[in-house]
Design an enzyme around this catalytic site. Structure first.
Site, mmCIF file in Angstrom:
data_model
loop_
_atom_site.group_PDB
_atom_site.id
_atom_site.type_symbol
_atom_site.label_atom_id
_atom_site.label_comp_id
_atom_site.label_asym_id
_atom_site.label_seq_id
_atom_site.Cartn_x
_atom_site.Cartn_y
_atom_site.Cartn_z
ATOM 1 N N TRP A 1 0.796 -1.232 0.000
ATOM 2 C CA TRP A 1 0.000 0.000 0.000
ATOM 3 C C TRP A 1 0.825 1.276 0.000
ATOM 4 O O TRP A 1 0.287 2.365 -0.120
ATOM 5 C CB TRP A 1 -0.926 0.015 1.226
ATOM 6 N N LYS B 1 -2.861 -8.333 -7.667
ATOM 7 C CA LYS B 1 -3.636 -8.093 -6.454
ATOM 8 C C LYS B 1 -3.045 -6.896 -5.724
ATOM 9 O O LYS B 1 -2.004 -6.984 -5.087
ATOM 10 C CB LYS B 1 -3.647 -9.302 -5.517
ATOM 11 N N GLY C 1 -4.999 -10.618 1.546
ATOM 12 C CA GLY C 1 -3.829 -11.460 1.326
ATOM 13 C C GLY C 1 -4.111 -12.931 1.555
ATOM 14 O O GLY C 1 -3.744 -13.783 0.741
ATOM 15 N N GLY D 1 6.319 -6.695 -0.091
ATOM 16 C CA GLY D 1 5.591 -6.602 1.169
ATOM 17 C C GLY D 1 6.471 -7.007 2.332
ATOM 18 O O GLY D 1 7.700 -6.881 2.286
ATOM 19 N N GLU E 1 10.527 -8.395 -2.932
ATOM 20 C CA GLU E 1 11.136 -7.131 -2.491
ATOM 21 C C GLU E 1 10.536 -6.839 -1.129
ATOM 22 O O GLU E 1 9.338 -6.587 -1.017
ATOM 23 C CB GLU E 1 10.843 -6.018 -3.506
ATOM 24 N N LEU E 2 11.373 -6.912 -0.076
ATOM 25 C CA LEU E 2 10.830 -6.935 1.281
ATOM 26 C C LEU E 2 11.299 -5.722 2.078
ATOM 27 O O LEU E 2 11.621 -4.700 1.504
ATOM 28 C CB LEU E 2 11.208 -8.264 1.923
ATOM 29 N N GLY E 3 11.328 -5.883 3.367
ATOM 30 C CA GLY E 3 11.566 -4.712 4.206
ATOM 31 C C GLY E 3 13.032 -4.385 4.400
ATOM 32 O O GLY E 3 13.911 -4.921 3.733
ATOM 33 N N CYS F 1 10.324 0.968 2.401
ATOM 34 C CA CYS F 1 11.160 -0.167 2.812
ATOM 35 C C CYS F 1 12.624 0.247 2.907
ATOM 36 O O CYS F 1 13.405 -0.407 3.578
ATOM 37 C CB CYS F 1 10.955 -1.347 1.884
ATOM 38 N N GLU G 1 -4.099 0.401 12.062
ATOM 39 C CA GLU G 1 -3.197 -0.699 12.429
ATOM 40 C C GLU G 1 -1.729 -0.225 12.415
ATOM 41 O O GLU G 1 -0.963 -0.520 13.338
ATOM 42 C CB GLU G 1 -3.401 -1.817 11.395
ATOM 43 N N ASP H 1 -1.126 2.230 15.313
ATOM 44 C CA ASP H 1 -1.002 1.506 16.590
ATOM 45 C C ASP H 1 0.365 0.839 16.708
ATOM 46 O O ASP H 1 0.982 0.847 17.770
ATOM 47 C CB ASP H 1 -2.104 0.439 16.710
ATOM 48 N N GLU I 1 11.624 -3.375 11.790
ATOM 49 C CA GLU I 1 11.151 -2.370 10.832
ATOM 50 C C GLU I 1 9.856 -1.760 11.398
ATOM 51 O O GLU I 1 8.856 -2.448 11.556
ATOM 52 C CB GLU I 1 10.866 -3.047 9.490
ATOM 53 N N PHE J 1 8.297 1.093 10.124
ATOM 54 C CA PHE J 1 7.503 1.597 9.004
ATOM 55 C C PHE J 1 6.710 2.844 9.383
ATOM 56 O O PHE J 1 5.523 2.999 9.067
ATOM 57 C CB PHE J 1 6.567 0.502 8.474
HETATM 58 P P1 ADP Z 1 2.008 -4.990 5.195
HETATM 59 O O1 ADP Z 1 2.260 -5.529 6.556
HETATM 60 O O2 ADP Z 1 2.891 -3.872 4.823
HETATM 61 O O3 ADP Z 1 0.569 -4.734 4.873
HETATM 62 P P2 ADP Z 1 1.897 -7.467 3.783
HETATM 63 O O4 ADP Z 1 3.039 -8.335 3.408
HETATM 64 O O5 ADP Z 1 0.930 -7.983 4.803
HETATM 65 O O6 ADP Z 1 2.541 -6.098 4.215
HETATM 66 O O7 ADP Z 1 1.047 -7.055 2.508
HETATM 67 C C1 ADP Z 1 1.589 -6.841 1.233
HETATM 68 C C2 ADP Z 1 0.701 -7.526 0.214
HETATM 69 O O8 ADP Z 1 0.709 -8.920 0.466
HETATM 70 C C3 ADP Z 1 -0.761 -7.091 0.268
HETATM 71 O O9 ADP Z 1 -1.272 -7.030 -1.045
HETATM 72 C C4 ADP Z 1 -1.407 -8.224 1.052
HETATM 73 O O10 ADP Z 1 -2.785 -8.395 0.789
HETATM 74 C C5 ADP Z 1 -0.617 -9.416 0.553
HETATM 75 N N1 ADP Z 1 -0.626 -10.585 1.442
HETATM 76 C C6 ADP Z 1 -0.705 -10.601 2.792
HETATM 77 N N2 ADP Z 1 -0.717 -11.870 3.253
HETATM 78 C C7 ADP Z 1 -0.646 -12.681 2.168
HETATM 79 C C8 ADP Z 1 -0.628 -14.114 1.978
HETATM 80 N N3 ADP Z 1 -0.676 -14.952 3.000
HETATM 81 N N4 ADP Z 1 -0.553 -14.587 0.721
HETATM 82 C C9 ADP Z 1 -0.490 -13.747 -0.328
HETATM 83 N N5 ADP Z 1 -0.514 -12.405 -0.220
HETATM 84 C C10 ADP Z 1 -0.589 -11.874 1.009
#
Ligand code: ADP
Length: 493
Positions: free
Chosen positions: A166, A190, A223, A243, A265-267, A299, A345, A348, A396, A398
């Site tokens: 997001w 997605k 997700g 994410g 691509e992660l944190g 990130c 969220e 918090d 992290e 964020f």
């Molecule tokens: P954040 O904590 O920053 O929201 P997420 O990794 O939870 O990061 O979310 C990044 C993306 O991954 C979003 O589009 C979310 O809907 C998706 N996502 C979260 N959980 C899953 C899952 N178990 N499988 C696939 N996609 C997921």
């Protein structure tokens, strides 16, 4: 109208929401199970719209449409140059509608309108960069032993499931679509559940540009449901994910059943190192931007600020003075410097870390409070006297929270900078060339900035060392992750 410096600025008006359904096979459709979810304006906490929620059944339909487009129909037969033309056309349409998209992005994600406009520039640049690549993705002829001709073809990986976050909804879309489309793949995207809107509007522009049915599909949803359905679907060849690192672990385990290709691509918990021989004005500005750009929701945020002990006091005082002056408020007001965090969220979570930092004994120099009762605003926050083992120096967060960590010399700071499972980005501030290059070579990070920060260009590879990711986005490198290499050997005897 307000006035910042000599420039007149204005408040931008609320956008119209044009699309909320799923996009499957170039049709706007209701979800099979009829679900929907609310999307919010982070500046007020109010509901903007109800958006169609994809279940596994919708994902299945989208994947089937993407597979059909991949294997038969105009996209499968299209010349590479024509794929590029379509992408240029999409970039042009986004440019034509850039202000509308920037306003929508700001409204749904909370980023300032100024930052949202910057993201639009990045989005357009990315699509144009990869549009240019479409007819330049070449194989090789290989001098094999014997009377054979061997050459390689670079073909699309197939149907790509793209799951994005997001914080940069449009930019992440472009980073995923650009190389995927240039290489001839088809897409099921997605978007994040917090920010479903701009992808729908861009998809509408993709239809207008002339992308054939099934090439681009959008399945908004959650997700664990829609995202998971993409990850486990046997008709998806690859998952491209941006994410949280914990989500990537889940995805990698689940993708194992179908041995899908994955890129992540992660944190990060990026070390930003300030030596006493820096240009201190530049370094204060840079360190400030490194952490507070987009409310710390990057990130690459420079959240571990290592400052050489000799200048620590002055540096922290100057940072704090800037933090106190930062204009936090309505993101759609052009004079605003910091908007809200994306959700309750996240707010918090940040407040939890602020409390934890204080409990662990770090010194809260400024900030740390929620701002106002409406929306998800938080003050720019600085912790001084942070020790490496504290949670605020390891996790992290964020958010707009920086941990200042004093250091004495290069060897010490490199070892401490690398003492993390993350490795996305790093910064260094010094006028000494040797120091800059030695640090750049020694720090374990996919991107290193010297006397600058957050300079990310579509032309340069971007990604993480260690648990900050797998693979690279942007640049020529991204193409490797969207093509399969085929060797063809012809008997010439
Ligand atoms: P954040 O904590 O920053 O929201 P997420 O990794 O939870 O990061 O979310 C990044 C993306 O991954 C979003 O589009 C979310 O809907 C998706 N996502 C979260 N959980 C899953 C899952 N178990 N499988 C696939 N996609 C997921």
């Amino acid at each position: 109208m307000a006035v910042i410096g000599k420039k007149a600025v204005k408040k931008v008006s609320t956008p119209k929401i044009k699309r909320t359904k799923l996009l499957i096979n170039n049709k706007w459709v209701d979800p099979v199970e009829g679900g929907s979810f609310k999307t919010y304006n982070p500046a007020t906490g109010e509901v903007i719209a109800k958006v169609a929620e994809a279940s596994a059944k919708d994902v299945d339909l989208a994947v089937k449409a993407a597979r059909k487009a991949l294997e038969s129909g105009p996209w499968a037969r299209m010349d590479a140059a024509d794929r590029g033309k379509l992408m240029f056309k999409l970039a042009d349409l986004i440019e034509k509608n850039a202000e509308e998209l920037a306003v929508l992005e700001s409204y749904n994600c909370g980023k300032t309108i100024t930052d949202a406009r910057g993201d639009l520039v990045g989005t357009i640049n990315t699509l144009r960069y990869y549009a240019g690549w479409a007819d330049k993705i070449e194989g090789r002829t290989v001098p094999v032993r014997g009377k054979f001709l061997s050459y390689t073809l670079r073909q699309p990986v197939g149907v790509i499931g793209q799951i994005i976050p997001w914080n940069f909804p449009l930019l992440m879309l472009a980073w995923k679509w650009g190389p995927a489309l240039a290489c001839g793949n088809t897409i099921v995207l997605k978007p994040a559940e917090q920010t479903p809107l701009t992808a729908l509007r861009v998809a509408e522009l993709a239809i207008e540009a002339g992308f054939p049915a099934g090439v681009i599909n959008i399945v908004n949803g959650f997700g664990e449901t829609a995202g998971n359905a993409l990850v486990i679907h046997p008709g998806v060849d690859k998952i491209a994910f941006t994410g949280h690192v914990d989500t990537a672990k889940i995805i990698q385990k689940k993708a194992a059943d179908t041995l899908k290709r994955t890129t992540f691509e992660l944190g990060g918990k990026s070390p930003n190192v300030v030596f006493a021989d820096c240009d201190i004005d530049q370094a204060v500005e840079g360190a400030f931007h490194a952490i507070y750009f987009h409310c710390g929701q990057c990130c690459t945020a420079g959240s571990r600020l290592f400052v050489e002990q000799k200048i620590q006091k002055e540096f922290v005082e100057r940072l704090a003075a800037k933090a106190k002056q930062r204009k936090v408020g309505d993101p759609m007001d052009e004079s605003t410097q910091q908007g809200p965090q994306v959700s309750q969220e996240q707010l918090d979570k940040i407040l939890h870390y602020v409390a934890l930092g204080q409990r662990e004994g770090a010194k809260l120099v400024t900030g740390g409070q929620r701002k106002g009762a409406k929306g998800y605003f938080i003050e720019p926050t600085i912790f001084d006297g942070v020790r490496d083992e504290m949670a605020i120096a390891r996790d992290e967060i964020f958010g707009p929270v920086v941990s200042v960590l004093p250091f004495k010399d290069m060897d010490e700071v490199v070892a401490r900078a690398n003492d993390t499972f993350y490795g996305l980005a790093a910064g260094v501030w010094t006028k000494n060339l040797d120091k800059a290059h030695n640090y750049a070579a020694a720090v374990k990070a996919g991107t290193v900035w010297v006397n600058c920060y957050h300079i990310v260009d579509t032309t340069t590879p971007f990604g993480g060392f260690k648990m900050s990711g797998q693979g690279r986005e942007n640049g020529e490198e991204a193409l490797d992750h969207y093509t399969e290499t085929k060797t063809v050997t012809v008997n010439l005897a």
